[in-house]
Design an enzyme around this catalytic site. Structure first.
Site, PDB file in Angstrom:
ATOM      1  CE  LYS A  13      16.741  -6.817 -11.822  1.00 53.03           C
ATOM      2  NZ  LYS A  13      16.875  -5.711 -12.761  1.00 53.03           N
ATOM      3  NE  ARG A  88      10.311  -6.582 -14.442  1.00 52.11           N
ATOM      4  CZ  ARG A  88      11.447  -7.196 -14.766  1.00 52.11           C
ATOM      5  NH1 ARG A  88      11.753  -8.343 -14.225  1.00 52.11           N
ATOM      6  NH2 ARG A  88      12.282  -6.637 -15.618  1.00 52.11           N
ATOM      7  NE  ARG A 127      22.128  -6.057 -21.730  1.00 53.97           N
ATOM      8  CZ  ARG A 127      21.291  -6.366 -20.743  1.00 53.97           C
ATOM      9  NH1 ARG A 127      21.764  -6.640 -19.533  1.00 53.97           N
ATOM     10  NH2 ARG A 127      19.999  -6.355 -20.929  1.00 53.97           N
ATOM     11  NE  ARG A 160      17.816  -8.435 -23.027  1.00 53.21           N
ATOM     12  CZ  ARG A 160      17.683  -8.488 -21.702  1.00 53.21           C
ATOM     13  NH1 ARG A 160      18.616  -9.080 -20.972  1.00 53.21           N
ATOM     14  NH2 ARG A 160      16.643  -7.959 -21.107  1.00 53.21           N
ATOM     15  NE  ARG A 171      14.149  -3.798 -20.387  1.00 48.86           N
ATOM     16  CZ  ARG A 171      15.418  -4.162 -20.550  1.00 48.86           C
ATOM     17  NH1 ARG A 171      16.139  -3.693 -21.569  1.00 48.86           N
ATOM     18  NH2 ARG A 171      15.988  -4.986 -19.699  1.00 48.86           N
TER      19      ARG A 171
HETATM   20  P1  AMP Z   1      14.581  -8.756 -17.186  1.00 52.39           P
HETATM   21  O1  AMP Z   1      15.599  -9.594 -17.873  1.00 52.39           O
HETATM   22  O2  AMP Z   1      14.358  -9.106 -15.742  1.00 52.39           O
HETATM   23  O3  AMP Z   1      14.798  -7.271 -17.396  1.00 52.39           O
HETATM   24  O4  AMP Z   1      13.171  -9.101 -17.892  1.00 52.39           O
HETATM   25  C1  AMP Z   1      12.987  -8.901 -19.286  1.00 52.39           C
HETATM   26  C2  AMP Z   1      11.507  -8.751 -19.582  1.00 52.39           C
HETATM   27  O5  AMP Z   1      10.804  -9.929 -19.179  1.00 52.39           O
HETATM   28  C3  AMP Z   1      10.792  -7.617 -18.862  1.00 52.39           C
HETATM   29  O6  AMP Z   1      10.967  -6.368 -19.516  1.00 52.39           O
HETATM   30  C4  AMP Z   1       9.348  -8.108 -18.902  1.00 52.39           C
HETATM   31  O7  AMP Z   1       8.782  -7.922 -20.201  1.00 52.39           O
HETATM   32  C5  AMP Z   1       9.503  -9.598 -18.689  1.00 52.39           C
HETATM   33  N1  AMP Z   1       9.441  -9.951 -17.248  1.00 52.39           N
HETATM   34  C6  AMP Z   1      10.439 -10.482 -16.490  1.00 52.39           C
HETATM   35  N2  AMP Z   1      10.018 -10.687 -15.216  1.00 52.39           N
HETATM   36  C7  AMP Z   1       8.726 -10.268 -15.184  1.00 52.39           C
HETATM   37  C8  AMP Z   1       7.745 -10.194 -14.150  1.00 52.39           C
HETATM   38  N3  AMP Z   1       8.012 -10.572 -12.880  1.00 52.39           N
HETATM   39  N4  AMP Z   1       6.526  -9.701 -14.478  1.00 52.39           N
HETATM   40  C9  AMP Z   1       6.226  -9.321 -15.730  1.00 52.39           C
HETATM   41  N5  AMP Z   1       7.101  -9.340 -16.749  1.00 52.39           N
HETATM   42  C10 AMP Z   1       8.348  -9.818 -16.484  1.00 52.39           C
END
Ligand code: AMP
Length: 218
Positions: A13, A88, A127, A160, A171
């Site tokens: 994404k 989300r 990664r 990470r 996740r």
């Molecule tokens: P991402 O980089 O989008 O995978 O986000 C990394 C982490 O940030 C996720 O696993 C969540 O812990 C948190 N996160 C990001 N966006 C959201 C959201 N819209 N709602 C809740 N947690 C979020």
């Protein structure tokens, strides 16, 4: 152009959003990137979010809705945006619908990138991210290893915290149980389109462009 981009972690994404943001001249709004920046700068939000993110869980809805409300109401987002990582949960999707109503936004596109879970685990567990310039590498294709210097800037390559296999699986579980119903929310409104995210970056990008062109762009 306003785009809501969905897909499991590791589907690409961020990569696709950056390409589209560059082409359309609109901001890429990634809630994950915003949270990671808050963690790095040690703000209150960052301290609250870090442990939750490290466990692969979701940051509470009220916090996320507040963040997105601020950024979408700002002049930078007035001409369009790509929202990556939000909404989300269903409460986030309902809050976003209310915010769109307040801001007079009725035209937006919803894209879902798809890839199977084992490919996600393969991609994310290999990664590595440069701690200095954020460049992403893969131990599968780049001949790099954790702790080694970044080939482009000399910073240290790190995994990470949430890219460890156990956390990736957590996740994915959160994605399937909590975020997939959000796509149903948009499908019911006739706005969601699917793209195969398992292909090379350029192929996925071309597929997204043709999906966006297929209906009247907004
Ligand atoms: P991402 O980089 O989008 O995978 O986000 C990394 C982490 O940030 C996720 O696993 C969540 O812990 C948190 N996160 C990001 N966006 C959201 C959201 N819209 N709602 C809740 N947690 C979020």
């Amino acid at each position: 152009m306003r785009i809501l981009l969905f897909g499991p972690p590791g589907v690409g994404k961020g990569t696709q959003a950056r390409l589209l943001a560059g082409e359309f001249g609109i901001p890429h709004i990634s809630t994950g990137d915003m949270l990671r920046a808050a963690v790095t700068s040690g703000t209150d939000l960052g301290r609250k979010a870090k442990a939750i993110m490290d466990r692969g869980e979701l940051v509470p809805d009220d916090i996320m809705i507040g963040i997105v409300r601020d950024v979408l109401s700002s002049p930078a987002a007035a001409r369009g945006f790509i929202l990556d990582g939000f909404p989300r949960t269903l409460p986030q999707a309902r809050a976003l619908a209310r915010l769109f109503e307040e801001l007079g936004i009725s035209d937006y596109r919803v894209l879902e990138l798809r890839v199977d879970d084992e490919e996600v685990v393969r991609r994310l567990s290999s990664r590595l991210v440069c701690s200095r310039d954020g460049t992403i590498f893969s131990t599968l294709t780049d001949k790099v290893s954790a702790g080694a210097p970044c080939p482009t800037c000399g910073g240290t390559l790190m995994q990470r915290q949430d890219d460890r296999e156990e956390t990736i699986r957590q996740r994915l579980q959160v994605y399937h149980s909590t975020t997939a119903p959000v796509i149903g929310f948009y499908t019911a409104r006739g706005t969601a389109c699917e793209v195969d995210g398992g292909k090379p970056i350029e192929t996925v990008h071309a597929a997204i462009k043709s999906v966006l062109a297929a209906k009247t762009p907004v």
